[in-house]
Design a protein around this motif. Sequence first.
Motif, mmCIF file in Angstrom:
data_model
loop_
_atom_site.group_PDB
_atom_site.id
_atom_site.type_symbol
_atom_site.label_atom_id
_atom_site.label_comp_id
_atom_site.label_asym_id
_atom_site.label_seq_id
_atom_site.Cartn_x
_atom_site.Cartn_y
_atom_site.Cartn_z
ATOM 1 N N ILE A 38 -1.475 80.826 16.328
ATOM 2 C CA ILE A 38 -0.039 80.594 16.117
ATOM 3 C C ILE A 38 0.264 79.099 16.080
ATOM 4 O O ILE A 38 1.061 78.629 15.251
ATOM 5 N N LEU A 39 -0.392 78.340 16.953
ATOM 6 C CA LEU A 39 -0.195 76.885 16.941
ATOM 7 C C LEU A 39 -0.696 76.278 15.629
ATOM 8 O O LEU A 39 -0.029 75.414 15.036
ATOM 9 N N TRP B 193 1.698 77.080 12.839
ATOM 10 C CA TRP B 193 2.878 76.201 12.873
ATOM 11 C C TRP B 193 2.517 74.789 12.406
ATOM 12 O O TRP B 193 3.258 74.182 11.624
ATOM 13 N N GLY C 114 -0.245 79.651 7.500
ATOM 14 C CA GLY C 114 0.328 78.327 7.717
ATOM 15 C C GLY C 114 0.426 77.530 6.426
ATOM 16 O O GLY C 114 1.437 76.866 6.168
ATOM 17 N N LYS D 171 10.881 81.488 7.787
ATOM 18 C CA LYS D 171 10.850 81.953 9.175
ATOM 19 C C LYS D 171 10.466 83.422 9.273
ATOM 20 O O LYS D 171 9.812 83.842 10.235
ATOM 21 N N PHE E 46 6.697 83.878 9.247
ATOM 22 C CA PHE E 46 6.165 83.473 10.548
ATOM 23 C C PHE E 46 6.416 84.557 11.586
ATOM 24 O O PHE E 46 5.543 84.886 12.402
ATOM 25 N N CYS F 213 -4.476 82.891 10.165
ATOM 26 C CA CYS F 213 -3.330 82.077 10.606
ATOM 27 C C CYS F 213 -3.255 80.774 9.806
ATOM 28 O O CYS F 213 -2.160 80.325 9.456
ATOM 29 N N SER G 176 2.066 74.641 8.732
ATOM 30 C CA SER G 176 3.346 74.846 8.041
ATOM 31 C C SER G 176 4.145 73.553 7.913
ATOM 32 O O SER G 176 5.035 73.448 7.067
ATOM 33 N N GLN G 177 3.825 72.554 8.748
ATOM 34 C CA GLN G 177 4.550 71.288 8.727
ATOM 35 C C GLN G 177 3.959 70.271 7.749
ATOM 36 O O GLN G 177 4.514 69.191 7.549
ATOM 37 N N THR H 114 3.572 86.824 13.597
ATOM 38 C CA THR H 114 3.490 86.725 15.055
ATOM 39 C C THR H 114 3.553 88.089 15.712
ATOM 40 O O THR H 114 2.830 88.359 16.686
ATOM 41 N N LEU I 292 3.206 78.952 4.409
ATOM 42 C CA LEU I 292 4.482 78.471 4.964
ATOM 43 C C LEU I 292 4.759 77.037 4.528
ATOM 44 O O LEU I 292 5.910 76.677 4.255
ATOM 45 N N SER I 293 3.704 76.221 4.478
ATOM 46 C CA SER I 293 3.870 74.851 4.004
ATOM 47 C C SER I 293 4.369 74.836 2.565
ATOM 48 O O SER I 293 5.297 74.079 2.218
#
Length: 386
Positions: A51-52, A55, A375, A4, A7, A371, A58-59, A11, A378-379
């Motif tokens: 940003i989208l 995210w 991402g 987090k 991220f 980004c 990252s999933q 941002t 983050l993943s």
Amino acid sequence: MADKRLFFYTTILIAIGVIMSYSLSAYIIIIYNYGEFHFLARQLFSAIMGILLMWMFSQIDPEKGFKKIGWTLFLVALAMMMVMPFLPDSIASSAGGAKRWIRLPGFSIAPSELFKLGFVFFLAWSFSRKFTFGNKHTIKEEFLIILPYLGVFLVVVFLIAVMQNDLGQVVLLAITLGLMLIFAGGSLQLLGILFLGVIGLGTLTIITSSHRILRVKLWWANAQDSILALLPDKIANYIRVENLPEPYQIHHATNAIYNGGFFGQGLGEGLIKLGFLSEVHTDMVLAGITEELGFIGLGICIALFSAMIYRIFKIANRLKNQSYSLFCIGVALLIGFSFIINSFGVSGITPIKGIAVPFLSYGGSSLIANCIAIGLVLSLSRQAKI
């Protein structure tokens, strides 16, 4: 769970970039008769999309989608760069006499920005298969291992430095390649040989390009007094170059930094954007930020970049998969050295390279590509215990 903090830091930098794209574009809006919120609206849209995407990526489960995404970025961006010189002007936009953007409905994309990320994936995937920590190779064996990558890099040099007239991006990729090689387990001797080769290739690309020679002259015009002051007078007078062109870009950028002082002139109150540097919201954004927000504002940006890079390296250190770890390291190197190269150019330490500051410079392609990079990190962070 994804990191987090990474991220959050990203941002905040994106938000600062959006605000500065509005503040620093005042003069160019008047010159080109754009609407007051022209650059703000475009950068805000790119920021929201970025940003989208950050995210969404990252999933993704790294075991299922990481390789597919990496190879897609590498191959598609490479193909786009190869065909771009042959596209009509109605599809491919030019800058400095070279085609760098492909126009799509509603927006343009710079394939080189996505390629940098794909190139990092390619190196991470390949190096993790060729090099293993603890296994020693002779310099000849290492050179034979790295030879195919040098071939790929020469193609990159041709496509970006020659066809797109953008040596700065090649310098960035060369630094990233060399340091990723060391992190993968390559030797310092091999890095030294590659460094000498890159210096030779870089010198060749400079002396064969008039605009690159001009950039070096502009840099030396600004720097020679400070450098020659350290040498004996006889030597300094012998190597001093007279009648150099006026380094107006560096001159105005350093003046803006000086005028900003500690607290800055105030948001929207800067003078550098009023015709001194018409597109300060792009490559010269650090000078604009320092003038309006002072060294405090610049310090906050540096702190955010430092925190971001620290988190990425921490994730890389905790990942057991070497390919994933090297990819994170490559992303950190891209972001970190983009910032360093740009800041050195703006402050006159090195010639200006034309590299955007990640997340801060105006431009949708750079923002979205960075980004996506964050991402994917983050993943991968979901597999790191941090």
